[in-house]
Scaffold this motif. Structure first.
Motif, PDB file in Angstrom:
ATOM      1  N   TYR A 201      51.001  56.022  41.607  1.00 36.46           N
ATOM      2  CA  TYR A 201      52.406  56.457  41.413  1.00 36.46           C
ATOM      3  C   TYR A 201      53.323  55.258  41.168  1.00 36.46           C
ATOM      4  N   THR A 202      52.980  54.091  41.761  1.00 33.94           N
ATOM      5  CA  THR A 202      53.879  52.927  41.626  1.00 33.94           C
ATOM      6  C   THR A 202      53.677  52.203  40.296  1.00 33.94           C
ATOM      7  N   GLY A 203      52.609  52.571  39.575  1.00 35.39           N
ATOM      8  CA  GLY A 203      52.303  51.868  38.326  1.00 35.39           C
ATOM      9  C   GLY A 203      51.386  50.675  38.557  1.00 35.39           C
ATOM     10  N   ALA A 204      51.078  50.379  39.833  1.00 33.70           N
ATOM     11  CA  ALA A 204      50.163  49.273  40.128  1.00 33.70           C
ATOM     12  C   ALA A 204      48.723  49.695  39.838  1.00 33.70           C
ATOM     13  N   THR A 205      47.824  48.715  39.860  1.00 35.08           N
ATOM     14  CA  THR A 205      46.412  48.999  39.578  1.00 35.08           C
ATOM     15  C   THR A 205      45.626  49.019  40.889  1.00 35.08           C
ATOM     16  N   PRO A 206      45.002  50.144  41.186  1.00 41.06           N
ATOM     17  CA  PRO A 206      44.154  50.159  42.381  1.00 41.06           C
ATOM     18  C   PRO A 206      42.834  49.450  42.097  1.00 41.06           C
ATOM     19  N   VAL A 207      42.306  48.779  43.102  1.00 40.45           N
ATOM     20  CA  VAL A 207      40.993  48.140  42.983  1.00 40.45           C
ATOM     21  C   VAL A 207      40.136  48.729  44.095  1.00 40.45           C
ATOM     22  N   ILE A 208      39.101  49.442  43.675  1.00 43.91           N
ATOM     23  CA  ILE A 208      38.288  50.179  44.650  1.00 43.91           C
ATOM     24  C   ILE A 208      37.161  49.286  45.162  1.00 43.91           C
ATOM     25  N   VAL A 209      37.002  49.214  46.480  1.00 40.70           N
ATOM     26  CA  VAL A 209      35.901  48.407  47.033  1.00 40.70           C
ATOM     27  C   VAL A 209      35.058  49.226  48.015  1.00 40.70           C
ATOM     28  N   ASP A 210      33.888  48.695  48.281  1.00 40.42           N
ATOM     29  CA  ASP A 210      32.913  49.426  49.103  1.00 40.42           C
ATOM     30  C   ASP A 210      33.268  49.344  50.603  1.00 40.42           C
ATOM     31  N   PRO A 220      35.597  44.078  54.822  1.00 36.57           N
ATOM     32  CA  PRO A 220      36.354  42.832  54.618  1.00 36.57           C
ATOM     33  C   PRO A 220      35.694  41.919  53.576  1.00 36.57           C
ATOM     34  N   ASP A 221      34.346  41.867  53.573  1.00 31.74           N
ATOM     35  CA  ASP A 221      33.664  41.008  52.592  1.00 31.74           C
ATOM     36  C   ASP A 221      33.959  41.465  51.169  1.00 31.74           C
ATOM     37  N   GLU A 222      33.983  42.767  50.990  1.00 26.87           N
ATOM     38  CA  GLU A 222      34.259  43.303  49.643  1.00 26.87           C
ATOM     39  C   GLU A 222      35.722  43.084  49.260  1.00 26.87           C
ATOM     40  N   ILE A 223      36.596  43.094  50.250  1.00 29.50           N
ATOM     41  CA  ILE A 223      38.016  42.820  49.956  1.00 29.50           C
ATOM     42  C   ILE A 223      38.131  41.403  49.375  1.00 29.50           C
ATOM     43  N   ILE A 224      37.478  40.461  50.037  1.00 30.14           N
ATOM     44  CA  ILE A 224      37.562  39.056  49.583  1.00 30.14           C
ATOM     45  C   ILE A 224      37.101  38.945  48.127  1.00 30.14           C
ATOM     46  N   LYS A 225      35.984  39.612  47.819  1.00 34.21           N
ATOM     47  CA  LYS A 225      35.445  39.528  46.454  1.00 34.21           C
ATOM     48  C   LYS A 225      36.402  40.118  45.421  1.00 34.21           C
ATOM     49  N   ALA A 226      37.252  41.046  45.863  1.00 35.35           N
ATOM     50  CA  ALA A 226      38.093  41.776  44.901  1.00 35.35           C
ATOM     51  C   ALA A 226      39.464  41.128  44.675  1.00 35.35           C
ATOM     52  N   ILE A 227      39.763  40.092  45.454  1.00 36.47           N
ATOM     53  CA  ILE A 227      41.108  39.484  45.354  1.00 36.47           C
ATOM     54  C   ILE A 227      41.246  38.675  44.056  1.00 36.47           C
ATOM     55  N   THR A 228      42.370  38.879  43.381  1.00 39.98           N
ATOM     56  CA  THR A 228      42.704  38.104  42.173  1.00 39.98           C
ATOM     57  C   THR A 228      44.143  37.593  42.355  1.00 39.98           C
ATOM     58  N   PRO A 229      44.621  36.784  41.434  1.00 41.34           N
ATOM     59  CA  PRO A 229      46.016  36.329  41.562  1.00 41.34           C
ATOM     60  C   PRO A 229      47.016  37.483  41.535  1.00 41.34           C
ATOM     61  N   ASN A 230      46.585  38.635  41.037  1.00 45.61           N
ATOM     62  CA  ASN A 230      47.519  39.781  40.958  1.00 45.61           C
ATOM     63  C   ASN A 230      47.501  40.666  42.211  1.00 45.61           C
ATOM     64  N   THR A 231      46.574  40.396  43.120  1.00 42.09           N
ATOM     65  CA  THR A 231      46.475  41.263  44.299  1.00 42.09           C
ATOM     66  C   THR A 231      47.726  41.115  45.162  1.00 42.09           C
ATOM     67  N   TYR A 430      39.323  58.088  38.156  1.00 42.79           N
ATOM     68  CA  TYR A 430      39.508  56.760  38.770  1.00 42.79           C
ATOM     69  C   TYR A 430      38.483  55.741  38.258  1.00 42.79           C
ATOM     70  N   LYS A 431      37.718  56.118  37.245  1.00 44.62           N
ATOM     71  CA  LYS A 431      36.583  55.250  36.868  1.00 44.62           C
ATOM     72  C   LYS A 431      37.031  53.857  36.386  1.00 44.62           C
ATOM     73  N   ASP A 432      38.253  53.779  35.868  1.00 48.39           N
ATOM     74  CA  ASP A 432      38.738  52.465  35.396  1.00 48.39           C
ATOM     75  C   ASP A 432      38.928  51.464  36.527  1.00 48.39           C
ATOM     76  N   TYR A 433      38.998  51.962  37.748  1.00 49.38           N
ATOM     77  CA  TYR A 433      39.288  51.070  38.877  1.00 49.38           C
ATOM     78  C   TYR A 433      38.058  50.864  39.762  1.00 49.38           C
ATOM     79  N   ALA A 434      36.938  51.415  39.341  1.00 50.01           N
ATOM     80  CA  ALA A 434      35.757  51.449  40.209  1.00 50.01           C
ATOM     81  C   ALA A 434      34.975  50.145  40.168  1.00 50.01           C
ATOM     82  N   ARG A 435      34.291  49.861  41.259  1.00 47.16           N
ATOM     83  CA  ARG A 435      33.298  48.786  41.340  1.00 47.16           C
ATOM     84  C   ARG A 435      32.054  49.431  41.921  1.00 47.16           C
TER      85      ARG A 435
END
Ligand code: PLP
Length: 472
Positions: A201-210, A220-231, A430-435
């Protein structure tokens, strides 16, 4: 007293029994002798077969009665009687010690054990009526403030902003944090869709992690792997009453300067290291939907210790209208307000939340005891270090190949059970945001939520578990 429409004397003719069955529409007649003793039964099937075999309507039934029939004694335990409903038997005569018909038991397909029920027998009605009679039935009124104060205090947080539901609470929190296009927000794969939708709804990009294998919560380990400068933010979801590893998540958030917005929709009162969920995020969001630990029918709340965010959320919740100047809108806001009526119920629910949680824990313990004999059913962990989970729904894992059969069988028996959430990454939208989320996929395929309602007792729990075991 049994209706005459169900009873025929053994001296009558086939046509009399047909008329009897036709009138009672139950497919069966109880046959008695002159001393009123039950001597047998005749079903519409028995009569059909007699006619096919050449008997006539005026032939007497006496020689053709089913004398080897299932019946129950008036002093039998209901559970024992229920056990007799098998092989298509839908109606069972009940007799006294003289074999006289006194009643009958009928199989009711609509017997229903709900998944969850709100508990509304405290002060809910009183406060609701008070709010109603005050005529303050929209979102102004004393109960809204009271509910915000009492619930945020319960969570160990300073401010509360009540909302129309848990989804709007999540959206309001993200909007107040200024999250929008170009930002990334990390969410777990195994959650209700509202978590990811609020980000979208906010227009942001969700990043889905395991998730983690043991807690089923975001890893938490998967969160670390998913972090980018935009997070910009992480939304840990305390899934099915289990708190996330808030120590790791807070550490990661601090290191990378990310916001934490807790999704506590399913975990009111759960704790990480003796601190309640809802007190870790910059903003934390709750749902008070009817099946939640406490409810306002529909409803939600954002809680925060940050005064500025609190004020911002209040403005955004109310159309972005200036506090100083009526109908002057400083930002594009929403109408996400909770009504005074909902909040009145909420105030009464907060009064009894500890009692409700204690009762739920006791119920879950009974499930655990029944399940402990089974090597085919795994119940959600309650022994993970630092986590005090609460019992929302009872969550179990079974063989993935039998899970849907269990679901079907319980539904057939009128017991409401739910399969776990479908992983977000498995849904097309949601497939565009999946890992790759293999753990979430696996848990989701095996998971079932079992009823936690007021009417549950040890016998019903035993019955549910033995039904599940028999299908497995
Ligand atoms: C994890 C989670 N987040 C958010 C929500 C949304 O809450 P609501 O249904 O009140 O909008 C739910 C509701 O079921 C939920 O389970």
């Amino acid at each position: 007293m049994i209706s005459n429409k169900l009873v025929c004397n053994q001296e009558v003719k086939i046509k009399d029994v047909m008329m009897c069955i036709n009138e009672n529409a139950k497919g069966i007649a109880f046959i008695i002798d002159d001393a009123q003793k039950l001597v047998g039964v005749m079903t519409d099937g028995d009569i059909r077969r007699l006619l096919i075999n050449g008997y006539g309507l005026n032939d007497r039934i006496k020689k053709h009665i089913q004398r080897n029939f299932i019946y129950a004694s008036f002093d039998e335990e209901p559970e024992k009687i229920i056990e007799k409903f098998h092989d298509g038997i839908k109606i069972i005569p009940i007799v006294n010690e003289n074999m006289q018909l006194v009643d009958y038991a009928e199989y009711n397909k609509n017997v229903h054990i709900a998944l969850a029920h709100p508990q509304l027998d405290g002060n809910e009605y009183k406060y609701l009526m008070d709010a109603f009679l005050s005529t303050w039935i929209s979102s102004t009124g004393k109960y809204v403030t009271q509910f915000e104060e009492n619930f945020s205090k319960y969570c160990g947080v300073t401010y509360g902003v009540a909302t129309s539901n848990g989804t709007t609470a999540l959206h309001l929190a993200l909007a107040a944090l200024g999250i929008g296009k170009g930002d990334e927000v990390i969410v777990p794969d195994l959650t209700f869709a509202a978590t990811i939708n609020a980000v979208l709804y906010t227009g942001a990009t969700p990043v889905i992690v395991d998730i983690e294998e043991d807690s089923w919560c975001i890893s938490p380990d998967e969160i670390i792997k998913a972090i980018t400068p935009n997070t910009k933010a992480i939304i840990p979801v305390h899934l099915y009453g289990q708190p996330c590893d808030m120590e790791q998540i807070c550490k990661i958030a601090k290191e990378h300067q990310l916001y934490i917005v807790e999704d506590c929709a399913e975990a009111h009162g759960a704790e990480w290291k003796n601190k309640k969920v809802g007190s870790f995020g910059i903003i934390s969001c709750f749902s008070f939907f009817g099946n939640k630990v406490i409810t306002t029918g529909e409803g939600g709340m954002c809680v925060t210790d940050d005064k500025k965010l609190y004020e911002k959320m209040r403005i955004l919740r109310d159309h972005g209208m200036s506090k100083e100047r009526k109908y002057y809108h400083e930002v594009i806001g929403f109408n996400y307000r909770m009504t005074n009526l909902q909040a009145a119920i909420g105030v009464a629910q907060v009064e009894r939340i500890d009692q409700v949680l204690a009762w739920r824990t006791k119920l879950e313990k009974q499930y655990r005891e029944c399940i402990s004999d089974s090597d085919k059913i795994t119940i959600q962990r309650n022994d993970l270090a630092n986590r005090k989970k609460i019992a929302w729904l009872v969550s179990i894992l079974v063989d993935e190949d039998r899970r849907d059969s269990v679901l079907k069988e319980l539904k057939n028996q009128g017991i409401d059970v739910r399969a776990f959430f479908v992983p977000l990454s498995e849904m097309d939208i949601y497939k565009d945001y999946a890992r790759e989320c293999s753990r979430s996929k696996q848990i989701s395929k095996m998971g079932l939520n079992l009823p936690t309602t007021y009417e549950m007792d040890k016998k019903k729990i035993k019955n549910i578990i033995s039904l599940i075991s028999s299908v497995l």
